[in-house]
Write a protein that holds these residues in place. Structure first.
Motif, PDB file in Angstrom:
ATOM      1  N   ARG A  22       0.880  -1.177   0.000  1.00  0.00           N
ATOM      2  CA  ARG A  22       0.000   0.000   0.000  1.00  0.00           C
ATOM      3  C   ARG A  22       0.917   1.226   0.000  1.00  0.00           C
ATOM      4  NH1 ARG A  22      -3.001  -1.417   5.403  1.00  0.00           N
ATOM      5  NH2 ARG A  22      -0.835  -2.004   5.801  1.00  0.00           N
TER       6      ARG A  22
ATOM      7  N   VAL B  51      -1.123   3.271   4.953  1.00  0.00           N
ATOM      8  CA  VAL B  51      -0.226   2.784   3.897  1.00  0.00           C
ATOM      9  C   VAL B  51       1.006   2.112   4.505  1.00  0.00           C
ATOM     10  CG1 VAL B  51      -1.000   4.561   2.273  1.00  0.00           C
ATOM     11  CG2 VAL B  51       1.016   4.993   3.701  1.00  0.00           C
TER      12      VAL B  51
ATOM     13  N   HIS C  70      -0.380  -2.953  -6.982  1.00  0.00           N
ATOM     14  CA  HIS C  70      -0.257  -2.395  -5.635  1.00  0.00           C
ATOM     15  C   HIS C  70      -1.388  -1.395  -5.376  1.00  0.00           C
ATOM     16  CE1 HIS C  70       3.718  -4.209  -5.141  1.00  0.00           C
ATOM     17  NE2 HIS C  70       3.932  -3.867  -6.403  1.00  0.00           N
ATOM     18  N   GLU C  71      -1.715  -1.213  -4.110  1.00  0.00           N
ATOM     19  CA  GLU C  71      -2.707  -0.207  -3.723  1.00  0.00           C
ATOM     20  C   GLU C  71      -2.008   1.151  -3.634  1.00  0.00           C
ATOM     21  OE1 GLU C  71      -5.131  -1.139  -0.323  1.00  0.00           O
ATOM     22  OE2 GLU C  71      -4.782  -3.289  -0.606  1.00  0.00           O
TER      23      GLU C  71
ATOM     24  N   ALA D   2      -0.026   1.116  -9.522  1.00  0.00           N
ATOM     25  CA  ALA D   2      -1.348   0.496  -9.560  1.00  0.00           C
ATOM     26  C   ALA D   2      -1.396  -0.607 -10.613  1.00  0.00           C
ATOM     27  CB  ALA D   2      -2.411   1.558  -9.845  1.00  0.00           C
TER      28      ALA D   2
ATOM     29  N   VAL E  75      -6.141   7.107  -9.746  1.00  0.00           N
ATOM     30  CA  VAL E  75      -5.930   6.255  -8.577  1.00  0.00           C
ATOM     31  C   VAL E  75      -6.682   6.889  -7.414  1.00  0.00           C
ATOM     32  CG1 VAL E  75      -3.650   5.498  -9.381  1.00  0.00           C
ATOM     33  CG2 VAL E  75      -3.823   7.467  -7.829  1.00  0.00           C
ATOM     34  N   PRO E  76      -6.966   6.141  -6.345  1.00  0.00           N
ATOM     35  CA  PRO E  76      -7.623   6.745  -5.174  1.00  0.00           C
ATOM     36  C   PRO E  76      -6.800   7.903  -4.622  1.00  0.00           C
ATOM     37  CG  PRO E  76      -7.688   4.358  -5.038  1.00  0.00           C
ATOM     38  CD  PRO E  76      -6.802   4.686  -6.195  1.00  0.00           C
TER      39      PRO E  76
ATOM     40  N   VAL F 132      -2.470   5.399  -2.985  1.00  0.00           N
ATOM     41  CA  VAL F 132      -3.261   6.549  -2.549  1.00  0.00           C
ATOM     42  C   VAL F 132      -2.434   7.794  -2.842  1.00  0.00           C
ATOM     43  CG1 VAL F 132      -4.448   7.709  -0.665  1.00  0.00           C
ATOM     44  CG2 VAL F 132      -4.351   5.205  -0.731  1.00  0.00           C
TER      45      VAL F 132
END
Length: 353
Positions: free
Chosen positions: A2, A85, A37-38, A33, A51-52, A40
């Motif tokens: 994250r 994260v 992977h996540e 992404a 992406v967020p 932010v």
């Protein structure tokens, strides 16, 4: 992983026109992404990166560029939104010094600007608790007393860049309207060679406008075509149809993203051998590096270089995929080191530098 990414408050991610740092952040976010992977992103609320993003951020405000109060208020919101994260990659100057970040989350930062004496003081302090990435070997060589963890060159998304024909019969300059970027030298080089010059330049800040009005505008003549700032499509077309790209910089530039943009369109680069230019331009293969006084005579030779080789150089060394992979490997190493150390916070990272 994250991954939290922090961009500055002044320009959206990606930028609509000029904005090298924001362009890199956008590529990293998409690449992370895309690798599963996540991600932010803490950036201005008018950013369009898919992406967020951290909620509650303000709209970009280029008029406050460089103002500490603008950056700090932005960073408070950014770090409050990145508590879940595994690692934070901060692309601001003040962020790595912010003491109220989420506990136990390692922070990595990239040096995007020149290492002036003041900047060195800041990065020496940052290095006590934060891993530092340099963007060129030249920049790292100037980082006296700064614990640089590694060098990661910038990359470019080649899928968005068409290869041009180079048949436009002109040379071009793209950059900021300031003495360091060498626009005045570019004019002189093109005139000496008897080749038309097309100029696309960012000109928003008061000092940029003043330099244009007082130095450049009075000398513009029939050999120059000044178009101002252009979007990506206009920039790549301008570069791609040029015989050569002029980059006679007058300072030790830490990287020079514009050079890999030109090379990706197939256009050779003619520039001065300062800063990271020798790491980007393969002399005699993808361009020539020499003093500004000698570059005019090299235009015919540059125009005869292989455009396919210019593109291949970027594919091999400066792709977005390579840049993303290098960062992910570094992040994984840092997280593993912190876990193995058993220490609860970024102190673990500092002991492994």
């Amino acid at each position: 992983m994250r991954i939290g990414l922090v961009a500055g408050p002044w320009i959206p991610v990606p930028p609509q026109t000029y904005g090298g740092i924001e362009r890199v952040v956008d590529l990293l976010a998409r690449g992370f992404a895309g690798a599963g992977h996540e991600v932010v992103l803490a950036a201005s609320s008018d950013s369009r990166c898919p992406v967020p993003r951290v909620p509650g951020m303000r709209t970009s405000d280029p008029t406050s560029l460089g103002f500490t109060i603008s950056e700090l208020s932005h960073l408070i919101r950014a770090y409050e939104g990145l508590g879940e994260v595994d690692i934070i990659h901060d692309h601001t100057l003040a962020g790595p010094l912010y003491r109220y970040g989420p506990p136990g989350v390692p922070v990595v930062t990239t040096i995007h600007g020149p290492l002036t004496s003041s900047a060195k003081d800041i990065y020496r302090a940052i290095g006590r608790t934060t891993s530092i990435i340099a963007i060129s070997r030249n920049q790292a060589s100037q980082a006296s007393g700064i614990p640089v963890r590694g060098v990661i060159h910038h990359g470019i998304d080649l899928s968005t860049v068409p290869v041009g024909t180079g048949r436009g019969g002109y040379v071009c300059f793209v950059g900021r309207m300031c003495p360091d970027k060498g626009v005045l030298e570019a004019i002189r080089i093109a005139r000496q060679a008897g080749v038309p010059l097309r100029i696309a330049a960012k000109m928003r800040e008061p000092e940029e406008i003043q330099y244009f009005e007082e130095v450049i505008k009075p000398i513009l003549g029939p050999n120059e075509d000044f178009t101002g700032e252009v979007d990506d499509a206009g920039k790549y077309h301008l570069m791609g149809e040029a015989l050569a790209f002029l980059n006679p910089i007058q300072w030790s530039e830490p990287f020079g993203l514009v050079m890999i943009e030109a090379l990706s369109t197939g256009t050779p680069v003619l520039g001065t051998p300062l800063g990271a230019a020798p790491e980007i331009v393969a002399h005699g293969l993808t361009g020539y590096l020499a003093s500004a006084d000698d570059l005019a005579a090299m235009i015919p030779a540059a125009a005869g270089l292989s455009r396919a080789q210019c593109r291949a150089r970027v594919e091999q060394q400066f792709s977005a995929e390579r840049m993303v992979a290098d960062h992910l490997q570094l992040f994984a190493d840092l997280i593993e080191e912190q876990c193995e150390s058993g220490l609860p916070d970024s102190v673990a990272l500092n002991q492994n530098l």
